[in-house]
Scaffold this active site. Structure first.
Site: not given
Ligand code: FES
Ligand SMILES: [Fe+2]
Length: 440
Positions: A109, A210, A213, A218, A360
């Protein structure tokens, strides 16, 4: 807390001293709702780096858990953050990811909000709103705490939280080492984004400490690179955890060794990290870390890799999905060409399709999918590696252990449990008083 007739006892979700966690924290919607209130609603969350907000009016849109926020540089140079939501009928206010603006107008609006959050103009205000309407009551909802540390801007929804430096705790000493370099650091964007089907705690758990791992997960990449990059022997690195869950794991002397193998063109463009560049008064511990490759997590959902130079935030989207947002860490003093190449280098490793990222994220997804099963989602998980081997060290702040340990993971979930079971920061402080004893 009840769920479908069952009662969840929060105190049973994490056994901080045993180093075990109930699987329920990785799938339960009620636990997730409690996390939104007591973890994300209380803790300091990464919002932006000051390098992204250079001028008045610069803004980025990010998230604090699932709440979108606009982080906005003010005319006086300060930074404020607001919920990204129009106060009229609740529409998302800013549709862009980042930019520069003196105000944002809602596209529903047309209510228009200034950079300081105030409601500036309302279409047809004089002719249709009548005398009772007071614009001053309808500004944007502001994030009550915004603080910056070494250029990293964090926000916190809880006015009673400790200051950001206090919240970083013992980890602050370590963060200073990788941020206090000549000229400072910056984050290069725009960030890469991806959706991963995992619980939000698994990636920060992986990054907080970690190291275990690496050889398995890897292994194939390390083999292709042709050299064992990780030395698992005792004394080759360290990890540490702090009171409020942040921590890291570092491998000494390997700051850029993996990057040099993956992106050798950068070796000549990025200043090397040398022990001799560290002033003697800083000490050996500081120099060890300055020249380390390391990974860490700032509790709850922000992680980094030093040496491979990636910085990530893991935004939760429900208990089984996250949005991963990744930036490149660059030294400000680097040339533009070096920064461009650093981005390419990070994409090779921890970009969306990076060779290490894929390994990962696959793990994290496959550790979340079993939560579909009635039986596989029950029971406890084990983070006991190195249990009983942690120490206090005169050279390193926090509770410390060898590099290959799950100490930092235990520290992460220890504080996580304190958050869940505490009604406010006063209780968190009380519950976490004996944090060192719980981890040693
Ligand atoms: S102006 Fe109406 S929802 Fe933002
Ligand atoms: Fe890793």
């Amino acid at each position: 807390m009840s769920r479908g007739g069952f009662v969840v006892n929060i105190a049973d979700l994490v056994d901080a001293e045993a180093g075990t966690q109930n699987r329920r924290i990785f799938w339960d919607r009620d636990v997730y709702e409690l996390e939104l209130e007591r973890v994300f609603g209380r803790c300091w969350l990464f919002l932006a780096h000051e390098s992204q907000l250079a001028k008045a009016g610069d803004y980025v849109v990010t998230k604090m858990a699932e709440d979108e926020v606009i982080v906005w540089r003010q005319e006086d140079g300060s930074i404020k953050a607001f919920l990204n939501q129009c106060r009229h009928r609740g529409m998302r206010l800013c549709q862009a990811e980042a930019g520069n603006a003196r105000s944002h107008a809602c596209i529903y609006h047309g209510w228009q909000f200034a950079a300081d959050g105030s409601l500036k103009t309302v279409p047809l205000e004089q002719s249709v709103y009548g005398p009772r309407f007071d614009k001053r009551q309808w500004g944007l909802r502001e994030v009550p705490r915004v603080e910056s540390y070494k250029g990293f801007v964090f926000g916190c929804m809880d006015p009673d939280a400790p200051t950001l430096p206090d919240y970083l705790g013992d980890e602050k000493w370590y963060i200073d080492i990788w941020t206090d370099i000549p000229g400072g650091i910056e984050l290069l964007g725009p960030p890469a984004r991806s959706i991963v089907h995992t619980n939000w705690k698994l990636p920060p758990e992986g990054f907080v400490g970690d190291v275990y791992h690496l050889g398995m997960t890897h292994g194939s990449i390390l083999k292709v690179l042709g050299a064992p990059v990780v030395d698992f022997k005792s004394g080759m690195g360290m990890q540490a955890t702090s009171r409020y869950g942040s921590g890291h794991a570092a491998q000494f002397s390997h700051h850029s060794s993996m990057r040099d193998q993956i992106s050798p063109e950068l070796a000549d463009m990025v200043p090397p990290r040398r022990v001799e560049d560290v002033a003697p008064e800083k000490g050996e511990a500081y120099a060890n870390l300055y020249t380390s490759m390391w990974d860490g997590t700032i509790f709850p959902n922000c992680s980094y890799l030093i040496g491979l130079n990636v910085f990530k935030v893991w935004h939760p989207i429900g208990p089984d999905k996250i949005e991963v947002v990744s930036w490149v860490i660059a030294e400000k003093r680097m040339s533009e060409e070096a920064k461009r190449r650093m981005k390419i280098s990070v994409n090779r490793t921890f970009g969306m399709a990076g060779i290490l990222e894929g390994d990962d994220m696959d793990n994290f997804e496959h550790s979340t999918q079993p939560n579909q099963g009635y039986f596989t989602r029950q029971g406890t998980l084990n983070a006991q590696l190195g249990h009983g081997l942690a120490r206090l060290d005169p050279d390193y702040p926090g509770v410390v252990s060898d590099m290959v340990s799950e100490l930092s993971i235990r520290g992460y979930y220890r504080f996580y449990a304190d958050c869940l079971k505490s009604k406010n920061w006063q209780e968190i402080q009380h519950n976490s008083e004996n944090w060192k004893e719980q981890l040693l």
